[in-house]
Design an enzyme around this catalytic site. Structure first.
Site, PDB file in Angstrom:
ATOM      1  N   ALA A  60      62.266 -31.249  51.293  1.00  0.00           N
ATOM      2  CA  ALA A  60      62.010 -31.074  49.860  1.00  0.00           C
ATOM      3  C   ALA A  60      62.997 -30.114  49.198  1.00  0.00           C
ATOM      4  O   ALA A  60      63.311 -30.268  48.017  1.00  0.00           O
ATOM      5  CB  ALA A  60      60.578 -30.587  49.637  1.00  0.00           C
ATOM      6  N   THR A  61      63.522 -29.149  49.932  1.00  0.00           N
ATOM      7  CA  THR A  61      64.499 -28.227  49.324  1.00  0.00           C
ATOM      8  C   THR A  61      65.727 -29.005  48.874  1.00  0.00           C
ATOM      9  O   THR A  61      66.207 -28.850  47.747  1.00  0.00           O
ATOM     10  CB  THR A  61      64.896 -27.111  50.315  1.00  0.00           C
ATOM     11  OG1 THR A  61      63.768 -26.260  50.513  1.00  0.00           O
ATOM     12  CG2 THR A  61      66.057 -26.282  49.786  1.00  0.00           C
ATOM     13  N   GLN A 168      53.649 -30.497  48.468  1.00  0.00           N
ATOM     14  CA  GLN A 168      52.304 -30.092  48.883  1.00  0.00           C
ATOM     15  C   GLN A 168      51.234 -31.100  48.474  1.00  0.00           C
ATOM     16  O   GLN A 168      50.060 -30.908  48.762  1.00  0.00           O
ATOM     17  CB  GLN A 168      51.947 -28.731  48.248  1.00  0.00           C
ATOM     18  CG  GLN A 168      52.796 -27.576  48.743  1.00  0.00           C
ATOM     19  CD  GLN A 168      52.404 -27.112  50.135  1.00  0.00           C
ATOM     20  OE1 GLN A 168      51.448 -27.589  50.718  1.00  0.00           O
ATOM     21  NE2 GLN A 168      53.163 -26.180  50.667  1.00  0.00           N
ATOM     22  N   SER A 188      58.413 -33.908  51.468  1.00  0.00           N
ATOM     23  CA  SER A 188      58.772 -33.182  52.685  1.00  0.00           C
ATOM     24  C   SER A 188      58.032 -33.777  53.871  1.00  0.00           C
ATOM     25  O   SER A 188      56.860 -34.130  53.748  1.00  0.00           O
ATOM     26  CB  SER A 188      58.398 -31.710  52.498  1.00  0.00           C
ATOM     27  OG  SER A 188      58.432 -31.045  53.734  1.00  0.00           O
ATOM     28  N   HIS A 190      57.352 -32.306  57.073  1.00  0.00           N
ATOM     29  CA  HIS A 190      56.434 -31.489  57.886  1.00  0.00           C
ATOM     30  C   HIS A 190      55.174 -31.069  57.137  1.00  0.00           C
ATOM     31  O   HIS A 190      54.242 -30.551  57.743  1.00  0.00           O
ATOM     32  CB  HIS A 190      57.150 -30.277  58.482  1.00  0.00           C
ATOM     33  CG  HIS A 190      57.636 -29.290  57.466  1.00  0.00           C
ATOM     34  ND1 HIS A 190      58.927 -29.277  57.013  1.00  0.00           N
ATOM     35  CD2 HIS A 190      57.015 -28.278  56.841  1.00  0.00           C
ATOM     36  CE1 HIS A 190      59.078 -28.290  56.147  1.00  0.00           C
ATOM     37  NE2 HIS A 190      57.934 -27.669  56.016  1.00  0.00           N
ATOM     38  N   CYS A 314      58.668 -19.090  52.829  1.00  0.00           N
ATOM     39  CA  CYS A 314      60.060 -18.879  52.446  1.00  0.00           C
ATOM     40  C   CYS A 314      60.330 -17.468  51.963  1.00  0.00           C
ATOM     41  O   CYS A 314      61.440 -16.979  52.021  1.00  0.00           O
ATOM     42  CB  CYS A 314      60.444 -19.844  51.342  1.00  0.00           C
ATOM     43  SG  CYS A 314      59.767 -21.451  51.608  1.00  0.00           S
TER      44      CYS A 314
END
Length: 390
Positions: A60-61, A168, A188, A190, A314
């Protein structure tokens, strides 16, 4: 943890089927390509998209960076303004900061006490040269769920692209890019029990969203993200999306029950506990509680056999109180005493009860040691005290 079903789907592509999915001249490549395309379809199915709108990324980053910098730079000759919120994930805020250095203007919308944005603020923030609005679906620290449907409507009305960081949310609550009028979405692996190091970005085809790619190379992934797609990871992401689609309703119900059990038990035993974020509009698996008169870090140390955090992973290295809690107007001292509890598909009732019991025990112990707690019990208003600076 990774879902065992995800691992099972990946194993063949880590051993027997090792071809490069972009090799068109031999069977090894075709097998990998077929697996990759199946995974693309599985991701698309989960969010109601077309498989051609899914681009594999490292997470996602990267997806957030691609969406925000990509759209801003592509349309920069005509549009120089972006809207986001103060409670976004670090990678969204930092992407916006780097665009500001390139001469773009960014509006960081404040959020209300409950963590939700005010739609009137959003309406007022639009400018003639706004190219993108980026608002996350579910907040990673306090679990609040933004009114994505309404934001999508407003953006479509203003003919401005709408990006949401759904890391999320996807697989946990129903998401549909068409009914929600989402133009770009970050995903994302994970966060939905898939492997780490893989994610995806959804990029709408009609009305078409154009991006300037962040990395140049062999033109894989429709030229938006060059580089060989890691077949085993892509397959894992696809499998995770399919499992999430099947289990979503069951997971949500179960996680809601566990979350309620955790919050009810703690609050019935310990006074002065505040739940951060809106109580209604939220994803139940992310609970953020502030324990007044207890230092969050001390509580974390006391609960070291339970995996908890005082902010997002993070930013867990910095001692600053969470910027998300600051944005919702939490007092500095309460922000320092907040703990985030994550409940997921594999969390058991025993684990919840153990955590609750330990939590109650240590909050009571730490408060007994605290002179502030003693003063409060004696009816002294801490706000009225003038502390001397030595």
């Amino acid at each position: 943890p990774q879902d065992p079903r995800v691992l099972d789907s990946m194993l063949p592509y880590l051993t027997a089927y090792y071809g490069n999915p972009h090799s068109r001249t031999h069977a090894y490549g075709w097998e990998s390509e077929a697996a990759m395309e199946k995974a693309r379809q599985q991701v698309a199915n989960l969010i109601g998209a077309d498989s051609r709108e899914i681009i594999f990324t490292s997470g996602a980053t990267e997806s957030n960076n691609m969406a925000i910098k990509g759209v801003a730079r592509f349309y920069k000759s005509r549009k120089k303004h972006i809207i986001t919120t103060q409670t976004e994930h670090k990678c969204v805020l930092d992407s916006c900061r780097s665009l500001e250095a390139e001469g773009f203007r960014v509006t960081y919308l404040p959020v209300k006490k409950n963590g939700l944005i005010d739609l009137k603020d959003l309406e007022a923030a639009f400018q003639p040269d706004t190219s993108l609005v980026s608002v996350m679906t579910v907040n990673n620290e306090i679990g609040v769920k933004q009114p994505i449907h309404d934001i999508g409507e407003i953006c479509r009305m203003h003919k401005v692209f709408f990006h949401t960081d759904a890391a999320q949310a996807i697989g946990k609550i129903p998401m549909d890019v068409n009914s929600m009028k989402i133009d770009l979405m970050s995903i994302s692996g994970h966060k939905i029990y898939g492997p780490k190091g893989v994610g995806a970005i959804y990029v709408r085809r009609r009305p078409r969203v154009r991006l300037e790619p962040l990395q140049s190379g062999g033109g894989q992934e429709r030229g938006l993200r060059s580089g060989t797609v890691p077949t085993p990871l892509a397959v894992g992401l696809g499998a995770a999306c399919e499992v999430a689609q099947q289990e979503m309703e069951y997971d949500h119900k179960r996680i809601s029950q566990l979350a309620e059990r955790l919050v009810t038990k703690i609050m019935s035993e310990v006074p002065d506990v505040v739940m951060n974020g809106d109580t209604e509009h939220r994803y139940p698996g992310c609970i953020n509680l502030s324990f007044a008169y207890v230092e969050g870090e001390s509580l974390l140390m006391a609960l070291k056999d339970v995996a908890l955090s005082s902010g997002s992973a993070c930013t867990s290295a910095s001692l600053e109180p969470s910027y998300v809690l600051r944005a919702i107007g939490t007092d500095e001292d309460l922000a320092h005493s907040s703990i985030r509890f994550g409940i997921g598909r594999f969390t058991t009732e025993e684990e919840v009860d153990y955590t609750v019991q330990k939590c109650i025990q240590h909050v009571k112990r730490l408060r007994e040691m605290s002179p502030l707690w003693e003063m409060v019990q004696d009816g002294i208003d801490l706000k009225s005290i003038k502390w001397t600076q030595h």
